[in-house]
Each structure stands twice: as C-alpha cells, then as structure tokens.
Enzyme design. Structure first.
Site, mmCIF file in Angstrom:
data_model
loop_
_atom_site.group_PDB
_atom_site.id
_atom_site.type_symbol
_atom_site.label_atom_id
_atom_site.label_comp_id
_atom_site.label_asym_id
_atom_site.label_seq_id
_atom_site.Cartn_x
_atom_site.Cartn_y
_atom_site.Cartn_z
ATOM 1 N N GLY A 1 0.832 -1.201 0.000
ATOM 2 C CA GLY A 1 0.000 0.000 0.000
ATOM 3 C C GLY A 1 0.868 1.252 0.000
ATOM 4 C CD GLU B 1 21.510 2.949 2.854
ATOM 5 O OE1 GLU B 1 20.897 3.406 1.862
ATOM 6 O OE2 GLU B 1 22.731 3.128 3.031
#
Lengths: 624, 624
Positions: free
Chosen positions: B116, B357
């Site tokens: 989402g 990351e």
C-alpha cells in the site's frame, strides 16, 4: 578556457597530495576516494566550472555538488587551489571548530548542501538544475560528482529519470567509477558499460572515459556542455588511491589516511602550490522574478465544514499570488493534498515529482539553494520515505516546508499503510524543525502565510476529513503559540488536542460541562516550538492535563507536553491518549473510537482525572 | 495446466465484476486499478501460480505479492474465485473488523506482507526469492504485480538491480502499465519500450505484451518460467478501468468506486461464479536447514575496552552457529557494523545489500516471510533511508532486528551526516517495536541472543567507540529491564544513561561521590519496552532523575522516561541532557563535551538537581 593538459595533470597531483596531507593531519578521512576523482576535478575547475569564489551569492555561478561527500579532502583541496582557503586552514580538516568538516556542509559559503549520506547530492542537483531552467531562467550549470557505490541507491535513479524527463541539459553527472566501496568491490566493479547502458535507457547522454586521461576528460566535459535537450553523464573508469602504488586499487583502504604519507607525497612529485584561476561566470543576468500582488488569504465561515488539507491548497495558491519566491512540489497526489490548487494557479512554479518521495524532498532542497521557498506535499505517511533527505536537509540548513496530508487513523477505510502515525515523532526529531498541526481552515491559512519567512524545516500535518470552522478569518496564530478554545475561571482539567482531536476534545468538554465537570481545551496547533507558557498556565490553573493525539504514543503531542513540564516545580498530572493498537479499515468515526481518542474516550479519561483530582487532594488552583 | 483462453477471458471479467461489486459496497477502493490487471491475474492464477490455499504454510507454495496494494479488490476477488473467501466475506471489503482491508495485510493467511506504500512489494519479493534460492533451496516462485506509477520509486530500481545481480530466475515482475496514476498520466504513459529498455539494461529478461490478450499473457508467463539465470519482467500495456467504457482510460477515476456499478457489471457480462482450481505446488521438498551446535557467546573481561558494535558482530556469529534460522544482511558497511564477522563464519547465510538501505530492509522483510530471522545492519543514521519500509514492516507483523552502529555525536570527526541523532525517536514510534541500546559488550551478547525469539521489529543501537566492560559474562539482561550500576541506600539523584552516556554518568557519579553527593546510576539498555518498575523505584528513592542521551531531545530516552511517570502519583523531578546544537567535526571527547552530555556536564546538572532537592524540600525518600 585554456587547453592545458600539463597543468591539469599537475593540478591533479596537487589535489591528491593535498588530500593526503589534510587527512593525514586529521588522522582520518577519505584520501583514496579523493585521489580517484582528482583528474576529473582538475580539468573541471580550470576550464568548465564557472564560479566566482569572491561572490558565492552571484546568481550566475555554477553549482558543484559533491554527491560523494566523503571525498571532502578533494573538495577542500580544490578550494585551496582556487585561493578560497589557505593551506593553513586546509590543515584544520576535521578539527573541532573548523569549517572543513568530515563531510561538506554549507558552513562553507561555496557549499550548497550537506552531503555524506550517499545518493543525495545528485537528486538535489536535479532541484538546482530545475531552478535554473524553470525559475531563475539563468544559464548556470550544475556539476555533480558521484561515486559508484552510491549508484546502488534508488534515489539516484529517481534523479536520473527526473532529469531526463525535464530535459536538464544544464546538469552533468561525473561518475567516479573507482570499483571499490567501503568493504570490497561494488556490484558492477569497473563495468562502466553497465552504468552507461542504464543511463542511456533513462534518456541520458552517457560518455565513457578513462578518468585519468585529462584529454579524454576534456573532450567529455566539452561534449557535456554542447549537448542539448538531455543531461550528460561522464562515466569515468578510475583507480581508487590513484598515483600511490601501495594503496592504488587496493581493498581495505577506504576511509583511512595513507599509511606512509611522506612517501606517497614524494611518489606524487611532492607538494605543489598551483593557484587556479577558476573561470568566472560569463552571464550577468538577474534571476527571473514572478509578478505578484496583494495577499488575499482564503476565508472560511465559522460553523461551516472544511478540511485543513483543502485550506492548505487554497492558502498556498493565495500565498503564491503574493510571494513570488513560493513554489510547490507534490508526489503525484496533488488532488489529495490539494497542491493542485496551486498547480492550476501557478503552473510555472509547480513541480510534479510523481511517486518518488526522495526526489520530491531533494528537489525542494535544490530549489531552496537558489532562494526559492518550496512547499512540498504528499501523504504524511510517505514522508517516511524521504526521512534521510529531511534529516540531511536540516544539516544543509535548508528552509522549506513539507506538508503531509491524510494523517492518523481518521483517514478511515484505506487502512494503516496510508496512515501517518509516526510523523510527529520523526519530524520533531529533526534538528531545528517546526511542526504544525492546524485544527481549522482559517488557522491553516494564517500559518501557511507565515512559512516563507521561517528558518529551517517546517512540517505541516493536515487532516483528510472535514472539520468545523472554529476560528474567524484573520485570527492570528503565531508559530510557537497555542489557543485556549474553552475556558472558565475554575477549570478542573485541561484537554490538549490538535487537528482532528481538538474537535473531539471540544465535544468531550461539552459532555463534561453538562455533567458539571469544567474542562479547559487547548488547541496545540504548534507542536514544535511548543507554547510552554500557555501550557504551564493551564497546568497551574487546572492541575491536570489530558493530551489526545491521532498518533502513536511515542514522540508525539503527549511527550512534547511532558517535556514542557520536565524539571519544573509542581508539574500537573499529565495523562495521554494516543493510538495504541494497529488499526485496520473502518470509517473515520469507528477508527477514532477504536483508537480510544474520540470524544467519548476523552470524556471518560477526563472524568477519571477529575476524580483523581478530588481523590488526591493537594491544593491545586484547579480545585477552587 | 490447461490452455483455456475462454476461461481466462471469463475469469478476467469476473475479477473485474467482483472488484466493482466489493468497492461499490464499500463506497471506496480502487476498482479501475484492479480492472487493468484482471486478465494478467486470470491467466496467472489458473495456470502458473502454484499455491495451496488450504495450506498457506506449505513451504513449496509460490508467493504472490501485490506491490500495487491498492489493487486489493482484484486480490480479494482472486481469493473468492479460488474458494478461499466467500462472496459474502468479499462484500465486507473495507468494513470495520473485516480481514479484507483497504490494502492487503497478513491478517489474511495468503498475504505475505502488507503493501500500500508503493514500491515495496517488489523489493520484498526479492527477499523472498533470495530465501528460495539460497536458504530454503526450494523451487517455489515469486510473482510480484506492480503498477506503473510505482516504477518512479527508486526502491524499485534497487530491487531490479539486486534481482539481476543475484540471478533470481525464480522471480517474475508483472508490470501493469495502465498509463494513469492518481492525478494524471505517469511520466512515461504507455511507453512500455522505455520500461523494457531500462529493465534490460539492469539485466532482466523483459517481455512486452498487450496485457489484455490472454494468449500473449500465457506466452509471456510461460517464457518467464522457462528463463534461467535472470529474472523476467512482463511489461504489459493495459487499460485502467478496462471493460467499462465510461471509465476505461479516463483520468479522474483513480481510487473511486464506479459511478454506475450496475451498468458496468452488465457491460462486463454480469456476475459470474467461476471457481478456479489454482494449481497446487508440485514440489514436496522440505526447506534446507543449516547445521548448528551449542550457543557459545563471546565473553569480554571486565575492565577491558571493547565497542558494542564489535560485540554485536561476535555475538551474531556465535548465535548463527547455534540457531540455524539466523541470517544477516548489511548495507556495504560490514567492517564498520562488524556484520563481517558473521559473514566470514556463515557465508551461506550472509547477504550483501550494498549501499541500498531500502532494499536492505525489504530483503530482511522478505527473508522473514519464509521463517528466517534476519539481522540487518548499517549505520544507525542510514536506517532513516528505509524508514517507510520499517513502518510498513510493522504492519506486515515482521519479526526481525535492525542494527544501527555509529550512533550519536560520539562517532567524532565524520560529522553530522553520519551521526544518528533521531533514530531512537523514529524507531520508538514504530508499532510494536523494541529499542535496545546496550552499554557493554557482554550485555550486547546477552541481548542479541534473545532476539530470534522476539516478536516484531527490534532496533539495536550500537556505539562506535570502545567503552569499558562493566558486566560479567553471563550476566542476564532481560528485554524490558534496566540495571542499577551504582547505588547506596541514601541516593539523592538518579542518573539514567545508555550506551556511551552510561559511562559518562558513571564517571559523573564518581565525581559527585567525592563531593558527598550520592548518585544512583541506571543503565537503561532497554529503551522500549522500558523498565517502568525499576524507574519508579529509583524515582521514589531519589526524588530526582537526570536522563542523558547522545540523541536530540525529542522522542529519545528523556521523553521515554517522562512517559513512565505520566499520570502517576508523586512523580520525581526529571531533567534531561541531550544534544541540542548541530555538531561539526571533533574528537569523540570534544563532541560529548560540546553537546553537554559528558561526565562534567552530567555532574553539573546533578549538582543543580541535588540543590533543588535541598532547596525545594518535601520529604522525598532521597533526603533521608
């Protein structure tokens, strides 16, 4: 603009020597990462970079951004060669009080932005280049030196995509492919074809070169400035630690001074003191300015309903008509944040950044480098995508506003992925930040109008749902203030809310009043800075404070209020209501009830606190 | 594995109809984004997806991840067609208490992770595919349905790069290029050549098709499973709202129920109730398990010096030898975080994620989907780069540990870009998180050993500098506890520190003791959950608490301690020391002094607090 290969080679060696010298003096730093890019920079600064070191504020200056910020020894060595810093200052590298920090920051007048978190300099450069093309309308160029390790950061590819889409031929990326990262070889080593292929597939002009052949560098940079309609990347194969055999192309030498600096300097031909005449800007133009008129903020009728996100859009469009430096950006949700109202009113000053929140934040940082004041918006939850950029923007001393809509559980059915419940905590914890959470449309407009004059990063949290207009148009709301919206002279408890929860607190106060419990209600629209004086007065008067927030319990309004009373005499008893369980889908009303932050739960908690008051005793003013 | 184009077409229509029906019943949702991908999914689930809906825990099941999570109506309609949910349950979409939330979450047993927030499903899918190849060593496949809007997220390109590098031929991305985003056309509209070109430049097999031609879809998926050595992307040109003329390919229809659902359903041929036999997994293999032995944690001699980051690496390697499900990932700084010790000991279970990351966090989420326990590490400051992924991981109910080294100003010369000063605040504000900040190497080892059994997201903050070993090997440190390291029976003030500041607090206590001021010192190694009982006991005993943290004042240790005493009787006076000014470069000692959090400043503040105690009066136990 001399063609002087011997000078370039000599200057490259000088930059290496000085990078070694200053990092050895410091006992830390990144000399080998500096040495790989020394030749690239030597050619750039003697022939292609146009920069007036005596007038860093000259709007026609080019912009040189070290996206690989750890190559700061190289940058500072360039400053020395350009006569901007002395050799003596160069040797203060990384010492306490020195401007020459481990990674560049704008404490140096020639540095636009702080770098050191990889993958940020180029995206910010896209913002500066956008300012050059669309706002300033000046022919300055942006040069970004990037590493190859940082090519793994997705933010770089957001930047490459956006730069091509915007046809930023005023932007050049110089990619220092030295093969080695911190711990070993990068994913692609010296495969510069791989990088060039990916760049071309994005629409860039990519030129592959030997990054130590000054003639090749010269040709590539010359081609970069001659290329129109698209940005150019110079993809340079280089050697980390180039020029010193004991460290060149050796793993394990990242971020360390050279083991034998004297020998290394000798191997490089010794110390030089070449002074470089960096070309001055040729242009003398003034930045474009947009025509403006008087400020006519939108007004909302008391008692009507409107969402603060809509008031944001209305106010921003109005502000844009009065303040020419105001610009807006959005992450492809402008019909939700209402940035679309600004976009329609001021299309020249609106930037669509699509679903790329890191580039959204970075472009805002880049635009403010050139003195424009950006309002950047997306769902508040998605600012978490750009948190590192916001953290770094604070180190860059950037002045800009981030607007986050759809905050909290009150958005309703979309569910937790779309709900910001950690935004106040994370944005409070940004150095020098301002965190606003307006509760009313007229208030929103008044706050937005103040922001272009505000220093630092501002975060404005807006609400999806329509809420009652409770203030008059023109009411003033200073940043750092609060507003008492319910008060008697004998209040027993203070309810502190902001945004959606203020309205629940007001309803709760009505319920309590009907039961004979007198609750003061405070609108804490300015969460940081916080109105210490106002809260302390309420604490003294009522002895009990109940905070209510549509946010997790950590780091939000409750803890901000607790901090006000840290280390003070006779603090009030402070209780907090916040969202404690993971929400699902439900209507906004159901969500507020399930989270325990609706009027009913507030009234319950206030009754208990008022009971504590009576039970505990102790002479608080609130009992009188 | 039937070739049944008529069934596929009919099923596609059914999925559209059901997407319209459930979103119309809900009054919200994303039917048009579901309709574009209906044919792609119809072919996938009848022929290519291998999944046992009765046994979601079957290790041989494929994994279907909706990276475009807003197409949840389509996903839930598939579940209905597969017989996993009833039509009645489908109609509860987005209602309070329904498992069928606005965006998918693992409340549904067939959903691996919450999506989402765009650009996350595919990177997580890379993690699942890595688990399949390198850990489970089972032939299951990962299918990720992505939107075209989310192709602008840099995280997608981290995923594409990593998947190719790891030769994940068990991963297929199905890219639903429906041209339209939320507010208008995407950057590249229907230019599927652009997407395919970029994918190929990353090393992917890219197949361009008409996403509504079931025969083309079938051929593409067939080619995907036949392709070895690299992942495949099916780049499908589709029509948003396909099949209903009034909304098909129309802007302004994003995230809205259809205006005339009955007409639309009729246009699509009415309601169907096709039941699909989703192919069961063919494999019956068991996941690979790594051989392990006894747990032999490293030990450190009391009085010696060691950094907690080093203890992390030592302990993790030892834990890996005892617990086969433990795996490690790092963001190309493993020689700083010391994940390299694990990498050398257990190369099969180590994943190098380079400077990416977001992919680092996403891969960890993907690995834990398959029951592996990931420890992912980078500099604490750079976890801010993946904050949205961590936020979403909590919604995914992920169990994993994030380790952040180089926390705070005490890292020294590198300067603020490398200093985590907001990590405690941001990670505390993650739902259900655990935040640990060990102060000692033996303690670090004990804490690390507990984590594979811990639910939720754990953040461990480690220190760059070496600090004294103060605990014995084998001392126990329960999560949620604290440790009193200095105590008399008449303490006047409590000093609360963790990590580097605990050692400064101990030095301050020594100084104070020499002056006759008795300070209790508490090691708050578990910041969340926090030892409420221990802190309350100290508060009662001493009446005054001074917190000291190498972190901004917002949302950190000070506010966590303040929250413990919220809404309690007779709270102690609490003062906090924290970093308040933007640091530069300096030695660790200079940094601690400049920030006002070294022993000297702690002693000063404690003297003042002790003075307050005497000045204020009031019978606290601490005065006896």
């Amino acid at each position: 603009m001399n063609h002087d290969p011997d000078l370039w080679r000599e200057l490259g060696q000088q930059l290496r020597v000085d990078s070694i010298r200053c990092s050895s003096a410091a006992g830390s730093g990144h000399p080998t990462s500096s040495m790989s890019a020394a030749d690239l920079m030597a050619v750039l600064v003697t022939k292609y970079l146009h920069y007036d070191f005596d007038r860093p504020e000259n709007p026609n200056n080019d912009h040189l951004i070290f996206s690989k910020g750890h190559a700061s020894p190289l940058l500072y060595s360039i400053y020395k060669a350009a006569g901007a810093v002395t050799d003596e200052e160069l040797m203060t590298f990384r010492r306490e009080g020195s401007r020459l920090q481990g990674h560049p920051t704008p404490l140096l007048p020639w540095v636009d932005v702080a770098t050191g978190s990889l993958g940020q300099g180029l995206p910010i450069g896209v913002g500066v280049a956008l300012a050059g093309k669309r706002l300033d309308r000046l022919p300055y160029r942006v040069w970004a030196l990037t590493g190859d390790s940082e090519m793994a950061e997705g933010s770089m590819w957001e930047a490459f995509e956006h730069a091509a889409k915007a046809e930023l031929d005023n932007l050049t990326a110089i990619i220092d492919v030295n093969r080695l990262g911190q711990t070993g070889e990068t994913m692609h080593g010296w495969d510069i074809d791989y990088y060039a292929g990916r760049l071309r597939s994005c629409g860039w002009n990519a030129i592959e070169i030997d990054g130590h052949d000054v003639e090749e560098i010269d040709r590539a940079l010359s081609q970069a400035i001659a290329t129109t309609g698209r940005p150019t990347a110079v993809v340079a194969r280089t050697v980390k630690g180039k020029g010193v055999e004991s460290v060149a192309n050796k793993n394990g030498m990242h971020g360390k001074p050279l083991p034998n600096p004297e020998e290394a300097i000798a191997e490089l031909g010794g110390i030089r003191n070449i002074h470089v005449e960096v070309p001055k800007p040729e242009g003398t133009g003034e930045p474009h300015r947009f025509e403006v008129g008087e400020l006519r903020l939108p007004t909302y009728e008391r008692g009507s309903l409107e969402a603060t996100r809509k008031a944001y859009g209305d106010a921003l469009a109005a502000l844009g008509s009065a303040r020419g430096q105001v610009v807006a950006l959005d992450g492809e949700v402008s019909n939700s944040t209402y940035a679309e109202i600004f976009a329609k009113a001021h299309p020249d000053r609106y930037f669509e950044m699509y679903i790329a929140e890191q580039q959204l934040a970075a472009a805002a940082v880049g635009l403010q480098v050139r003195g424009w004041y950006p309002f950047a918006s997306t769902f508040a939850a998605f600012w978490s995508r750009a948190y590192d950029f916001v953290r770094m923007a604070a180190i860059s001393r950037a002045d800009m506003t981030l607007v986050g809509s759809h905050a909290g559980v009150s958005i309703g059915e979309d569910g937790p992925s779309q709900m910001a419940l950690e935004d106040i905590a994370s944005l409070r914890a940004v150095h020098g930040s301002t965190v606003l959470y307006p509760s009313d449309p007229n208030q929103t407009a008044q706050l937005i109008a103040q922001l272009p004059d505000r220093k630092g990063i501002v975060f404005v949290r807006t609400t999806r749902e329509k809420t009652p207009v409770i203030y008059e148009p023109g009411d003033e709301f200073p940043i750092g203030g609060s507003r008492v919206v319910r008060q008697t002279d004998s209040d027993q408890v203070t309810l502190v809310g902001a945004g959606i929860t203020l309205h629940e607190a007001m309803k709760a106060a009505d319920t309590l009043a009907a039961e004979g419990i007198r609750a003061r209600v405070i609108d804490l629209y300015s969460v940081k800075p916080i109105d210490e004086e106002g809260l302390r007065a309420a604490g003294r008067a009522t002895g009990h404070i109940l905070t209510v927030e549509d946010h997790w319990p950590e780091g939000g309004i409750g803890e901000a209020v607790l901090s006000v009373f840290a280390d003070t005499d006779d603090p009030p008893r402070i209780a907090k209501l916040a969202v404690r369980e993971l929400p699902g889908s439900a209507t906004p009303e159901q969500q507020l009830a399930a989270a325990g932050i609706d009027a009913e739960h507030i009234a319950d908690a206030a009754r208990r606190l008022a009971g504590e008051l009576i039970g505990v005793g102790g002479g608080q003013e609130g009992r009188k």
